[in-house]
Motif scaffolding. Structure first.
Motif, PDB file in Angstrom:
ATOM      1  N   ASP A  23      15.275  -3.362 -40.020  1.00  0.00           N
ATOM      2  CA  ASP A  23      16.619  -3.272 -40.585  1.00  0.00           C
ATOM      3  C   ASP A  23      17.364  -2.174 -40.035  1.00  0.00           C
ATOM      4  OD1 ASP A  23      14.980  -1.092 -41.058  1.00  0.00           O
ATOM      5  OD2 ASP A  23      15.187  -0.884 -43.261  1.00  0.00           O
ATOM      6  N   GLY A  24      16.901  -1.446 -38.872  1.00  0.00           N
ATOM      7  CA  GLY A  24      18.104  -0.609 -37.971  1.00  0.00           C
ATOM      8  C   GLY A  24      18.088   0.715 -38.859  1.00  0.00           C
ATOM      9  N   ALA A  25      17.271   0.935 -39.926  1.00  0.00           N
ATOM     10  CA  ALA A  25      17.551   2.465 -40.578  1.00  0.00           C
ATOM     11  C   ALA A  25      16.895   3.589 -40.044  1.00  0.00           C
ATOM     12  CB  ALA A  25      16.929   2.117 -42.065  1.00  0.00           C
ATOM     13  N   GLY A  26      16.223   3.439 -38.799  1.00  0.00           N
ATOM     14  CA  GLY A  26      15.696   4.530 -38.240  1.00  0.00           C
ATOM     15  C   GLY A  26      16.502   5.260 -37.178  1.00  0.00           C
ATOM     16  N   ASN A  27      15.879   6.392 -36.671  1.00  0.00           N
ATOM     17  CA  ASN A  27      16.654   7.255 -35.981  1.00  0.00           C
ATOM     18  C   ASN A  27      16.706   6.498 -34.516  1.00  0.00           C
ATOM     19  OD1 ASN A  27      18.327   9.305 -34.564  1.00  0.00           O
ATOM     20  ND2 ASN A  27      16.669  10.872 -34.968  1.00  0.00           N
ATOM     21  N   ARG A  28      18.001   6.455 -34.089  1.00  0.00           N
ATOM     22  CA  ARG A  28      18.417   5.737 -32.550  1.00  0.00           C
ATOM     23  C   ARG A  28      19.241   6.581 -31.784  1.00  0.00           C
ATOM     24  NH1 ARG A  28      17.955   0.191 -33.149  1.00  0.00           N
ATOM     25  NH2 ARG A  28      16.645  -0.220 -34.694  1.00  0.00           N
ATOM     26  N   ILE A  29      18.638   7.875 -31.679  1.00  0.00           N
ATOM     27  CA  ILE A  29      19.338   8.884 -30.657  1.00  0.00           C
ATOM     28  C   ILE A  29      18.781   8.811 -29.311  1.00  0.00           C
ATOM     29  CG2 ILE A  29      20.099  10.503 -32.541  1.00  0.00           C
ATOM     30  CD1 ILE A  29      17.711  12.152 -31.921  1.00  0.00           C
ATOM     31  N   GLY A  61      20.006  12.507 -36.728  1.00  0.00           N
ATOM     32  CA  GLY A  61      20.276  11.653 -35.916  1.00  0.00           C
ATOM     33  C   GLY A  61      21.192  10.472 -36.440  1.00  0.00           C
ATOM     34  N   TYR A  62      21.429   9.580 -35.787  1.00  0.00           N
ATOM     35  CA  TYR A  62      22.262   8.328 -36.289  1.00  0.00           C
ATOM     36  C   TYR A  62      21.423   6.893 -36.239  1.00  0.00           C
ATOM     37  CZ  TYR A  62      25.878  11.754 -36.056  1.00  0.00           C
ATOM     38  OH  TYR A  62      26.854  12.582 -36.078  1.00  0.00           O
ATOM     39  N   ASP A  63      21.506   6.083 -37.059  1.00  0.00           N
ATOM     40  CA  ASP A  63      20.671   4.759 -37.136  1.00  0.00           C
ATOM     41  C   ASP A  63      21.542   3.827 -36.224  1.00  0.00           C
ATOM     42  OD1 ASP A  63      22.816   4.357 -38.852  1.00  0.00           O
ATOM     43  OD2 ASP A  63      21.568   3.947 -40.683  1.00  0.00           O
ATOM     44  N   ALA A  64      21.119   2.583 -36.377  1.00  0.00           N
ATOM     45  CA  ALA A  64      21.609   1.381 -35.683  1.00  0.00           C
ATOM     46  C   ALA A  64      23.005   0.935 -36.153  1.00  0.00           C
ATOM     47  CB  ALA A  64      20.878   0.111 -35.624  1.00  0.00           C
ATOM     48  N   HIS A  65      23.109   1.256 -37.512  1.00  0.00           N
ATOM     49  CA  HIS A  65      24.544   1.123 -38.088  1.00  0.00           C
ATOM     50  C   HIS A  65      25.609   2.092 -38.092  1.00  0.00           C
ATOM     51  CE1 HIS A  65      22.594  -2.198 -39.968  1.00  0.00           C
ATOM     52  NE2 HIS A  65      21.435  -1.556 -40.071  1.00  0.00           N
ATOM     53  N   GLY A  66      25.212   3.262 -37.318  1.00  0.00           N
ATOM     54  CA  GLY A  66      26.208   4.413 -37.118  1.00  0.00           C
ATOM     55  C   GLY A  66      26.075   5.308 -38.282  1.00  0.00           C
ATOM     56  N   GLN A  67      25.356   5.228 -39.283  1.00  0.00           N
ATOM     57  CA  GLN A  67      25.125   6.236 -40.496  1.00  0.00           C
ATOM     58  C   GLN A  67      24.078   7.314 -40.023  1.00  0.00           C
ATOM     59  OE1 GLN A  67      26.839   5.805 -43.035  1.00  0.00           O
ATOM     60  NE2 GLN A  67      27.873   3.634 -42.024  1.00  0.00           N
ATOM     61  N   ARG A  68      24.382   8.557 -40.744  1.00  0.00           N
ATOM     62  CA  ARG A  68      23.647   9.571 -40.476  1.00  0.00           C
ATOM     63  C   ARG A  68      22.006   9.445 -41.209  1.00  0.00           C
ATOM     64  NH1 ARG A  68      27.294  14.873 -41.480  1.00  0.00           N
ATOM     65  NH2 ARG A  68      29.008  14.625 -39.856  1.00  0.00           N
ATOM     66  N   VAL A  69      21.181   9.825 -40.431  1.00  0.00           N
ATOM     67  CA  VAL A  69      19.811   9.859 -40.907  1.00  0.00           C
ATOM     68  C   VAL A  69      19.481  11.257 -41.245  1.00  0.00           C
ATOM     69  CG1 VAL A  69      17.382   9.767 -40.244  1.00  0.00           C
ATOM     70  CG2 VAL A  69      18.926   8.214 -39.053  1.00  0.00           C
ATOM     71  N   VAL A  70      19.671  11.520 -42.812  1.00  0.00           N
ATOM     72  CA  VAL A  70      19.539  12.749 -43.468  1.00  0.00           C
ATOM     73  C   VAL A  70      18.056  13.192 -43.651  1.00  0.00           C
ATOM     74  CG1 VAL A  70      20.086  13.915 -45.393  1.00  0.00           C
ATOM     75  CG2 VAL A  70      21.495  11.936 -44.769  1.00  0.00           C
ATOM     76  N   LYS A  71      18.025  14.487 -43.207  1.00  0.00           N
ATOM     77  CA  LYS A  71      16.573  15.046 -42.989  1.00  0.00           C
ATOM     78  C   LYS A  71      16.100  15.037 -44.776  1.00  0.00           C
ATOM     79  CE  LYS A  71      17.425  18.317 -39.472  1.00  0.00           C
ATOM     80  NZ  LYS A  71      17.306  19.606 -38.948  1.00  0.00           N
ATOM     81  N   SER A  72      14.736  14.639 -44.882  1.00  0.00           N
ATOM     82  CA  SER A  72      14.296  14.713 -46.169  1.00  0.00           C
ATOM     83  C   SER A  72      13.842  16.097 -46.618  1.00  0.00           C
ATOM     84  CB  SER A  72      12.942  13.761 -45.914  1.00  0.00           C
ATOM     85  OG  SER A  72      12.160  13.751 -47.307  1.00  0.00           O
ATOM     86  N   LEU A  80      10.883  12.374 -35.656  1.00  0.00           N
ATOM     87  CA  LEU A  80      12.113  11.566 -35.183  1.00  0.00           C
ATOM     88  C   LEU A  80      13.359  11.273 -36.440  1.00  0.00           C
ATOM     89  CD1 LEU A  80      13.798  10.153 -32.869  1.00  0.00           C
ATOM     90  CD2 LEU A  80      12.509   8.120 -33.255  1.00  0.00           C
ATOM     91  N   ASN A  81      12.392  11.171 -37.471  1.00  0.00           N
ATOM     92  CA  ASN A  81      13.109  10.705 -38.800  1.00  0.00           C
ATOM     93  C   ASN A  81      13.183  11.890 -39.681  1.00  0.00           C
ATOM     94  OD1 ASN A  81      14.152   7.916 -38.025  1.00  0.00           O
ATOM     95  ND2 ASN A  81      11.813   7.433 -37.960  1.00  0.00           N
ATOM     96  N   ALA A  82      12.593  12.960 -39.482  1.00  0.00           N
ATOM     97  CA  ALA A  82      12.330  13.988 -40.441  1.00  0.00           C
ATOM     98  C   ALA A  82      11.904  13.629 -41.636  1.00  0.00           C
ATOM     99  CB  ALA A  82      13.735  14.821 -40.333  1.00  0.00           C
TER     100      ALA A  82
END
Length: 893
Positions: free
Chosen positions: A184-190, A205-216, A252-254
């Protein structure tokens, strides 16, 4: 992940296990999964009964860490009715090992014996793995809905189709249809970016859609160490209770990722050394693929190894490849033939003829490499015949008139042999046109003679190297870039003629030169025994001392001489060596004549220097009884000191010191001070750099050839008890306590403090005539009578670094400039060669020696040319003296 540690498992909590059973005795039912609950004793009994019925079933116990340490072999205290046979077959999980019951029993007995040793068992201490499948999956096994103990107890051996489908679906849960773990492209793609760059941000980082991957915020990375320890303890208790889960941190995805039971099982099997997938069959049943009636049976050679030639390269194929490469190189075949495009090379030849019917292509008759091609071919070396010279104008049918012989020349040619004639048998003639030229009557004869010469005369192949001569010459800097150095003759010092020279009409040879340390005065010594003091700038003669009178004074006071010898006239003796004291404060010099070395005070010092000079010469001027030498020493027999200041009774002594006032107003004495008499003729003298010690050389004196003297004490010493060869020269090292002693062929270096020889330099010369040491002390230059100038690098080797042969005759003097990178050599050919000699402090760089100038100004008299040469101490100037009686000063202009 889980970490393995050694511990004893005597009171471990009950764990859930999963059993995958397969019926092998004619039963077609699919494998089933039956949960075993450690809290329910009935389920354990059912599992025990099910195992006892089938000997070939496979059981996967997630609590088994290895083959020797299985938790099933050590039941808990709470479940006392636990059947150990359930875990006996769990010890080895289908890895291709033997299933022999006796071996299994022996291992179990060994495990029981070693049970007391805590270091023999490996368990998962920190992270307790959940040993049962999820209850929702296990509960769905029953077709009737939730778990029912009654159903399980009523039919323990019954396996329904729904249970088999559920088990197969869970065991084959790996979806390997795609390698993309993040569909689905929700993972970190940096990508490969350092993650610490995002430490100060709220996203990773940012996912495949350009959205920020927020730290948990609930991940383990956002907690401190104490919270992590508490969470680990809670997870450990939850896993022991059966309702915990495994979590790992995804950097990678925190975020924390919970592992599925399938993943946990795969990890456990990998840690225990088993196959990762439980459904893998390591020992499948053998399938006979032979479809015939009677299978083939091998004979006696069925177990033999293959021959070595079966897997080694074939020599025949290698020979064929080499033959094809040779034909390809020669041009008899091409790549079309090798690749199979053409069956026969004749087809290509006929095809080329069809395309080009003429077949006449232009080519070079003389390519210039015919000889090389003949030399490279096999067989005896080809010797080409020498080519005939091309015909000249005389062979023309219409030659010029000057090539036509007259009647007198024809008669002379007839009297000569054909080999001595200008054109052999041919006689030039003039024809009106080319048609009138007839056949040459001597053509066959000349051709036969040439063939006879080629047949009988031996020939040898001579190869010429096409080398540019300029490339062999080393690249040296230009002489103009190496200035300053002496280039022109500026001042000439005229030696006055004596009565003897006027009668004989010959000049007095000047044999030696020396310069004062300040460069103001020049001293010369001639063959008549006269020492002259010159002023450098003006060329004016300041003082003259006749050392023959000094010799007579010494002989009058010598008790060993007979009275009959005193009245005999003495022959003139030359001054063989002169050396000014290198100390600027000491205004005195040394001169050698005959068997004596004489100390002369110049009287050129100032008020302070005069006092220092008088103090230095006080012991020598007042010496008595042969000097301050121990009577029992070897030097007492070799040298005797004699003062020349207190001999008033002798008329000759008064003549020596008469009319020689000091040049300086502060000088107290001017002239010979003392005399050192040796047993043999003294030829060389050299000062130490401090100006107190000096060395004298007497080549014919044997062991006493080298004597070291101290002027301030009027003392002498003999350093050698015996010598090898005939000593020619000696000089001190400018910085170290070394003494260089030169014989005719070698130069030996002695350590005066350690009293040992340090090095022997092999010059390769026949007779060494001059020696000088560079100011650094690491380089020595030697001149010889066989025209050699030899340079030694003491840090490099004991053989010459450079050997120069620029002079046509013997070398008389060589030396370094004390301040500038200059070196010069004087020879009997009347010339002086000046070299730029740069010595580097870097040991990795060799000295640079470049000839820059040839100075000429002396005539050769009786095969003698330039006899002495010395550099100016402070300027790039050079003084020279020759056999013609002239002294010249060369300066840089």
């Amino acid at each position: 992940m889980a970490r393995k540690t050694k511990s004893k498992t005597t009171s471990a909590p009950a764990k859930e296990t999963v059993q995958l059973t397969a019926e092998t005795e004619g039963d077609d039912a699919a494998p089933e999964v039956e949960p075993i609950d450690s809290e329910d004793d009935d389920d354990v009994d059912e599992a025990s009964e099910s195992e006892s019925q089938s000997e070939s079933e496979e059981e996967y116990d997630s609590a088994a860490e290895d083959d020797e340490g299985d938790d099933a072999n050590h039941p808990d205290e709470e479940s006392s009715d636990f059947d150990p046979e359930v875990s006996d077959e769990d010890e080895f999980e289908d890895q291709g090992s033997s299933d022999d019951d006796e071996d299994r029993l022996e291992r179990q007995m060994k495990d029981d014996d070693d049970d007391d040793d805590e270091s023999d068992v490996e368990i998962l201490e920190e992270l307790d793995v959940v040993r049962s499948w999820p209850k929702e999956l296990a509960g769905k096994k029953r077709a009737g809905g939730p778990n029912s103990n009654a159903a399980s107890s009523s039919a323990p051996d019954a396996v329904t189709a729904a249970d088999a489908d559920t088990t197969a679906k869970w065991m084959h849960a790996d979806d390997l249809s795609s390698d993309d773990e993040d569909a689905d492209g929700a993972g970190n793609r940096i990508g490969r970016v350092p993650l610490h760059w995002y430490d100060d941000y709220d996203h990773i980082g940012y996912d495949a859609h350009g959205q920020r991957v927020v730290k948990s915020q609930s991940s383990s990375a956002s907690k401190d160490i104490l919270d992590r320890v508490i969470d680990a303890a809670d997870d450990l208790e939850a896993n022991a209770a059966g309702n915990g889960k495994f979590t790992v941190y995804d950097a990678l995805n925190a975020r924390d990722v919970a592992l599925t039971p399938r993943q946990v099982e795969l990890i456990r099997r990998l840690q225990s050394g088993a196959f990762a997938h439980p459904e893998h069959d390591a020992n499948p049943d053998y399938v006979a693929y032979f479809s015939g009636v009677d299978p083939e049976v091998s004979g006696l050679n069925s177990d033999r190894y293959e021959k070595k030639s079966r897997f080694q390269p074939s020599k025949w194929e290698k020979l064929q490849v080499r033959r094809l490469l040779h034909r390809l190189k020669c041009g008899s075949i091409n790549m079309d033939y090798l690749e199979g495009r053409v069956r026969d090379m004749n087809d290509l030849v006929s095809k080329s003829k069809d395309e080009d019917p003429s077949g006449d292509k232009p080519f070079l008759l003389w390519k210039g490499d015919e000889e090389d091609e003949l030399a490279l071919r096999k067989g005896p070396q080809h010797m080409p015949a020498p080519k005939l010279p091309p015909p000249g104008h005389a062979y023309s049918y219409n030659p010029p008139e000057e090539y036509l012989p007259n009647e007198q020349e024809l008669k002379e040619w007839e009297e000569l042999d054909p080999e001595d004639r200008p054109y052999g048998h041919f006689v030039p003639k003039k024809h009106p046109n080319l048609r009138s030229v007839g056949a040459y009557e001597h053509a066959v004869r000349e051709r036969f003679e040439r063939c006879l010469d080629l047949y009988l005369c031996p020939r040898a192949m001579k190869r010429r190297l096409n080398i540019d001569p300029e490339s062999l010459v080393p690249s040296l800097p230009k002489a103009s870039d190496l200035r300053p150095f002496p280039t022109a003759k500026v001042v000439a010092y005229e030696v006055p003629e004596t009565n003897a020279t006027k009668k004989e009409d010959a000049a007095v040879m000047v044999r030696c030169l020396t310069v004062s340390p300040d460069g103001q005065f020049l001293v010369s010594g001639d063959e008549n025994g006269v020492v002259r003091l010159w002023e450098v700038q003006t060329g004016r003669l300041l003082r003259s001392w006749d050392l023959m009178l000094v010799l007579s004074v010494g002989e009058e006071n010598d008790d060993q001489n007979d009275k009959s010898q005193q009245g005999e006239p003495q022959t003139k003796k030359p001054v063989s060596s002169l050396e000014w004291n290198p100390n600027r404060s000491h205004h005195c010099l040394l001169a050698t004549i005959g068997k004596c070395a004489i100390v002369i005070s110049t009287g050129t010092g100032g008020p302070d220097d005069s006092e220092l000079t008088d103090a230095l010469l006080s012991a020598a001027s007042a010496c008595k009884h042969g000097g301050n030498i121990a009577p029992e020493s070897r030097a007492a027999k070799a040298v005797k000191w004699t003062s020349l200041q207190h001999k008033k009774s002798s008329k000759s002594s008064s003549n020596v010191n008469a009319n020689t006032p000091p040049i300086s107003a502060y000088g107290t004495a001017s002239g010979p001070i003392c005399l050192l008499r040796t047993n043999r003729e003294c030829t060389h003298v050299q000062w130490h750099r401090k100006g107190d010690y000096f060395v004298t050389v007497s080549p014919k004196a044997g062991a006493a050839a080298v004597l070291i003297h101290q002027l301030s004490k009027a003392a002498s010493q003999q350093p050698f008890g015996k010598v090898k060869g005939e000593i020619q020269l000696a000089c001190f090292h400018p910085q170290k306590p070394f003494l260089f002693v030169a014989s005719k062929e070698h130069v030996r270096v002695y350590h005066l403090v350690k009293q040992m020889m340090v090095k022997r330099l092999m010059s390769g010369c026949r007779h060494i005539s001059s020696l000088d040491v560079h100011g650094s002390g690491d380089h020595v230059v030697v001149g010889s009578l066989d025209r050699r100038l030899v340079w030694f690098d003491l840090d490099l080797a004991n053989t010459p670094y450079k050997t120069l042969k620029y002079h046509e005759r013997a070398l008389r003097s060589v030396g370094f400039h004390p301040r500038y990178p200059l070196m010069a050599s004087a020879s009997d050919d009347g010339s002086i060669h000046v070299f730029h000699s740069m010595v580097y402090s870097d040991l990795m760089r060799n000295p640079l020696i470049v000839p820059v100038k040839v100075l000429r100004g002396h005539n050769v008299v009786n095969s003698l040319g330039t006899l002495a040469m010395v550099f100016h101490p402070t300027q790039p100037w050079l003084f020279s003296a020759g056999a013609d009686g002239k002294i010249h000063l060369f300066q840089d202009l």
